[in-house]
Design a protein around this motif. Structure first.
Motif, PDB file in Angstrom:
ATOM      1  N   LYS A   1      25.948  42.723 -42.991  1.00 11.13           N
ATOM      2  CA  LYS A   1      25.651  43.799 -43.945  1.00 11.13           C
ATOM      3  C   LYS A   1      24.307  43.565 -44.622  1.00 11.13           C
ATOM      4  O   LYS A   1      23.521  44.483 -44.812  1.00 11.13           O
ATOM      5  CB  LYS A   1      26.741  43.864 -45.013  1.00 11.13           C
ATOM      6  CG  LYS A   1      28.035  44.452 -44.509  1.00 11.13           C
ATOM      7  CD  LYS A   1      28.920  44.800 -45.681  1.00 11.13           C
ATOM      8  CE  LYS A   1      30.281  45.265 -45.182  1.00 11.13           C
ATOM      9  NZ  LYS A   1      31.278  45.271 -46.258  1.00 11.13           N
ATOM     10  N   LEU A   2      24.065  42.321 -44.982  1.00  9.38           N
ATOM     11  CA  LEU A   2      22.803  41.985 -45.626  1.00  9.38           C
ATOM     12  C   LEU A   2      21.638  42.302 -44.679  1.00  9.38           C
ATOM     13  O   LEU A   2      20.643  42.924 -45.068  1.00  9.38           O
ATOM     14  CB  LEU A   2      22.792  40.498 -45.980  1.00  9.38           C
ATOM     15  CG  LEU A   2      21.704  40.025 -46.926  1.00  9.38           C
ATOM     16  CD1 LEU A   2      22.005  40.464 -48.346  1.00  9.38           C
ATOM     17  CD2 LEU A   2      21.560  38.508 -46.877  1.00  9.38           C
ATOM     18  N   ILE A   3      21.770  41.887 -43.441  1.00  7.67           N
ATOM     19  CA  ILE A   3      20.733  42.123 -42.441  1.00  7.67           C
ATOM     20  C   ILE A   3      20.505  43.614 -42.246  1.00  7.67           C
ATOM     21  O   ILE A   3      19.369  44.088 -42.185  1.00  7.67           O
ATOM     22  CB  ILE A   3      21.129  41.454 -41.110  1.00  7.67           C
ATOM     23  CG1 ILE A   3      21.010  39.930 -41.252  1.00  7.67           C
ATOM     24  CG2 ILE A   3      20.278  41.962 -39.959  1.00  7.67           C
ATOM     25  CD1 ILE A   3      21.533  39.164 -40.051  1.00  7.67           C
ATOM     26  N   SER A   4      21.585  44.336 -42.159  1.00  7.38           N
ATOM     27  CA  SER A   4      21.467  45.774 -41.970  1.00  7.38           C
ATOM     28  C   SER A   4      20.706  46.413 -43.134  1.00  7.38           C
ATOM     29  O   SER A   4      19.848  47.279 -42.936  1.00  7.38           O
ATOM     30  CB  SER A   4      22.871  46.354 -41.829  1.00  7.38           C
ATOM     31  OG  SER A   4      22.860  47.725 -42.070  1.00  7.38           O
ATOM     32  N   GLY A   5      20.989  45.968 -44.340  1.00 10.95           N
ATOM     33  CA  GLY A   5      20.272  46.485 -45.501  1.00 10.95           C
ATOM     34  C   GLY A   5      18.797  46.126 -45.473  1.00 10.95           C
ATOM     35  O   GLY A   5      17.932  46.947 -45.770  1.00 10.95           O
TER      36      GLY A   5
END
Lengths: 340, 340
Positions: free
Chosen positions: B84-88
DNA sequence: CTGAAAGCGCTTACAG
DNA sequence: CTGAAAGCGCTTACAG
């Protein structure tokens, strides 16, 4: 340590030309062994690392592989599969100083646009293609671009691109024969996204083996999310003659299935056996722990990267089948206590 | 589409010099508006994308940010947090054509070696530092290298590097006050790895608020794996006077906690309330569904990337606190039915 | 407003 | 075995 060391610095210190230093550093013929050793020692001492841009620009490789993940935010990160795959890839890539470029996109159109851009920018030397579909628009694009690629999946449907896969068909046969031996006669399958090659291969194998053994078979399609896994389970368990065993296409849906069984008062494994497909730590932390099909995902990733590296070295790379999956039996599968 | 288009090709076609084309393409002064438009149109038509190596070599940026994940294979990929962090991060980076370089390593030594290599190779323009520790050896290295960096964590302990964080202290106060309002008087905490800043901040907040309210508090440390989460839960529930509520430091340990409760015949939430820290789809698929502290991880990642981009643009970047976490109440927390 | 030229740090034929 | 030079595709002062 405030200024980067270049081969010009090394050349000056060694009293050589930049060309000679380059030959020495790259193990090319053209310098004496003594000189080579001296240069290598100096480079190490001075903390030299090749400027990746300069190296890439002068015709060599960019030193990076690309991985695009096309997924909806909802399904992102819930399956441990991808981090394991990436970890396996990197252990092979580290040795050849190759980096991994990661991009998360929403759909195949953007994925294709990313390939085109990477190709034009020379960003990557090759890519890994995830989630192969039976009719996959991405394959011809990569073929057209002549962008070296390894397909995560197969066999078949990957055109001229080499594929690496795990034997889903054989695993399905093992699973169904095991459940049949436990005297299950009605088995359902909660499948992943239709159109994905491994989904179709598993469904086909499921249909064939259940028919051969004489088992009543049902398949429900989902989008891999626990939500749809739960809904499918509710529907199956609400039938007049519900299945006594359900095989799920991933781990999170199987976990959701256990919860639905709890919620509906269905005993696992007494009334219902549950089998997960990818084994993961999730399968171990629920109660009862889930029987599962275990695949060595890290090795899968390593093989993919090794083959892509070989492809860039001009070697002949053919398709590759990983070690077969293993059936890990835990508390969620048993002989059904309720008669048919 | 078999040959890559360069600015020389555009220059020839437009009857201009390469320099003029470059100015036009980059929005620099030095060309008339009409010329600029003509060049931009041609570039689009011809499918031009800048060669990333050439761009990087001529002094500009490498166009990539780096992210190193130092984790044991066992804990890799089980928490949805990172994807999720990477996607953000990527949603912010896409707009400025910045790629994400990902590296998985086993420990901080290798992580530091990666930073040094990336710096020397000019591989990345900046990095994100994950899992900040109270005494973090990585911080001085990044400071020494002058490698632009954003720290995922804080406040404090990130030296001169800017940090982005979420208010763990405030969230812990909300959680404990809520449980206290439900009349819990013995609350335990299954904490993550000691020495990590957010672990310590939460522990400190937990101790302070429980003491202030007059609640019996216990903390058990783990390595974040479900296995240790399960063991900690067994130990807590085996005490003479077990807690009536347990707060876990991640989602997978909370799920493991529910399983242990089942296994030991402890009713959730009747006898035991369970609270997960990061909310995720995992919390929704177990039975009962888990109450959890929800943080907007995607936004977290986006802010991190935006701030790193700003840092490279020479802007003054200060620390940043994300929107506070929210308490999501589901079926795993309730007023205890058993008296103290 | 535009063109010619140098330079980024490598690699690689081409002469000696 | 070694050196001098061209070139990869950009950017950017410097002249006109």
């Amino acid at each position: 340590m405030t200024k980067r060391v270049t081969i010009a610095d090394i050349a000056e210190r060694a009293g050589l030309s930049k060309g000679a230093v380059s030959y020495a550093l790259n193990g090319q013929p053209g310098v004496s062994e003594a000189t080579r050793q001296r240069v290598l020692r100096m480079a190490l001492e001075m903390g030299w690392h090749p400027n990746s841009a300069a190296k890439a620009l002068s015709g060599a490789r960019s030193g990076a592989f690309g991985l695009v993940m096309a997924r909806s935010p909802a399904t992102l990160g819930i399956e441990p599969f991808f981090m394991k795959l990436i970890s396996g890839m990197e252990s092979a890539m580290a040795q050849s100083q190759t980096a991994l470029l990661l991009q998360v996109v929403s759909d195949h159109d953007r994925e294709i646009a990313t390939y085109r851009r990477w190709w034009a920018e020379r960003r990557v030397d090759g890519v890994f293609l995830l989630d192969l579909r039976c009719e996959d628009r991405r394959v011809p694009v990569l073929e057209e671009l002549k962008l070296p690629a390894m397909v995560v999946g197969g066999p078949g449907h990957h055109g001229s691109l080499p594929g690496v896969w795990i034997d889903d068909v054989g695993a399905m046969v093992v699973v169904i024969e095991y459940l049949a031996a436990l005297r299950h006669r009605r088995i359902a399958r909660v499948a992943g996204v239709p159109g994905m090659l491994h989904t179709e291969l598993r469904t086909q194998a499921f249909n064939e083996v259940t028919q051969r053994i004489g088992i009543e078979a049902t398949t429900v399609s989902t989008d891999y999310t626990p939500d749809e896994g739960a809904q499918a389970t509710r529907r199956l368990l609400s039938a007049a003659t519900p299945p006594t065993a359900i095989v799920y296409d991933n781990d999170v849906m199987a976990v959701a299935g256990v919860s639905v069984a709890h919620e509906m008062g269905v005993d696992v494994p007494g009334e219902l056996s549950i089998m997960a497909w990818d084994d993961s730590v999730l399968c171990e932390i629920v109660h009862p722990a889930l029987s599962a099909v275990r695949r060595d995902i890290t090795a899968y990733g390593t093989h993919l990267a090794e083959h892509l590296l070989a492809l860039l070295d001009g070697q002949q790379v053919s398709d590759f089948e990983n070690a077969p999956p293993r059936l890990v039996v835990r508390g969620s599968t048993a002989r059904p206590t309720v008669g048919p």
